[in-house]
Scaffold this motif. Sequence first.
Motif, short mmCIF file in Angstrom:
data_model
loop_
_atom_site.label_atom_id
_atom_site.label_comp_id
_atom_site.label_asym_id
_atom_site.label_seq_id
_atom_site.Cartn_x
_atom_site.Cartn_y
_atom_site.Cartn_z
N ASP A 186 -6.84 8.30 1.13
CA ASP A 186 -5.86 8.19 0.05
C ASP A 186 -5.53 6.72 -0.22
N VAL A 187 -5.52 5.94 0.86
CA VAL A 187 -5.11 4.54 0.82
C VAL A 187 -6.07 3.74 1.68
N SER A 200 -4.69 -5.81 -5.43
CA SER A 200 -4.41 -4.40 -5.24
C SER A 200 -4.95 -3.63 -6.43
N ASP A 230 -0.76 10.98 4.02
CA ASP A 230 -1.85 10.14 3.54
C ASP A 230 -2.88 9.94 4.64
N GLU A 280 -3.92 -5.71 -9.81
CA GLU A 280 -2.96 -6.81 -9.76
C GLU A 280 -3.46 -7.83 -8.76
N VAL A 300 -6.08 -2.22 -1.22
CA VAL A 300 -5.59 -3.60 -1.13
C VAL A 300 -6.62 -4.40 -0.36
N LEU A 309 0.80 -1.20 0.00
CA LEU A 309 0.00 0.00 0.00
C LEU A 309 0.84 1.26 0.00
N TYR A 320 -9.60 1.28 -11.77
CA TYR A 320 -8.34 0.91 -11.12
C TYR A 320 -7.54 -0.06 -11.99
N ARG A 341 -4.88 0.32 -8.15
CA ARG A 341 -4.22 1.63 -8.16
C ARG A 341 -4.85 2.46 -9.25
N ASP A 376 -2.03 7.16 -13.03
CA ASP A 376 -1.49 8.50 -12.82
C ASP A 376 -2.31 9.48 -13.66
N GLU A 423 -6.48 6.54 -3.92
CA GLU A 423 -5.41 6.23 -4.89
C GLU A 423 -5.11 4.73 -4.95
N ARG A 424 -5.11 4.08 -3.77
CA ARG A 424 -4.72 2.68 -3.70
C ARG A 424 -5.65 1.92 -2.77
#
Length: 154
Positions: free
Chosen positions: A72-73, A146, A7, A120, A96, A1, A117, A148, A151, A93-94
């Motif tokens: 953010d995570v 996960s 964050d 993976e 998991v 993460l 997103y 993400r 960008d 943003e992320r």
Amino acid sequence: LGPRAGDLVWDIGCGSGAFTAEAARFGAAVIAVDRDADALGRTTAAVRRFGVQAQTVHGVAPHILEDLPEPDVVRVGGGGAAVVSAVADRRPERIVTHAATRDAAELVGRDLSEHGYVVECALLQSVEMDTRGWREEKRTVAFLLSGRLPDRSP
């Protein structure tokens, strides 16, 4: 993460508090969420042990997430596809999470992809061995997913 200073991290289904404490040690602000009051107690003890701080929220996701500030995570440690989808709606943003079966992993992966997103997935397994006969006693598998957001800088 990859939580970092600045964050805001949600740890949904915080359990032992290990991830909450570790993210706080990296300088992230952390909100630990769990429906189990004992899990929140363990989380509070873990963050104190490391001399960091985290906010704890007692309640059931995804409903309890509605009034929380934008993350953010996010680590989703419980609640399944419905919770992951509600989290993805918030556009951190992320993200998991994990799944116990391939079907559940595909469902979560598809939902994350539909939310934009990049996904993976890794299959993790452990095997308990009886070393007297070198035979397999028990196999445990988990799918680690996960997501993400790509960008968005020009």
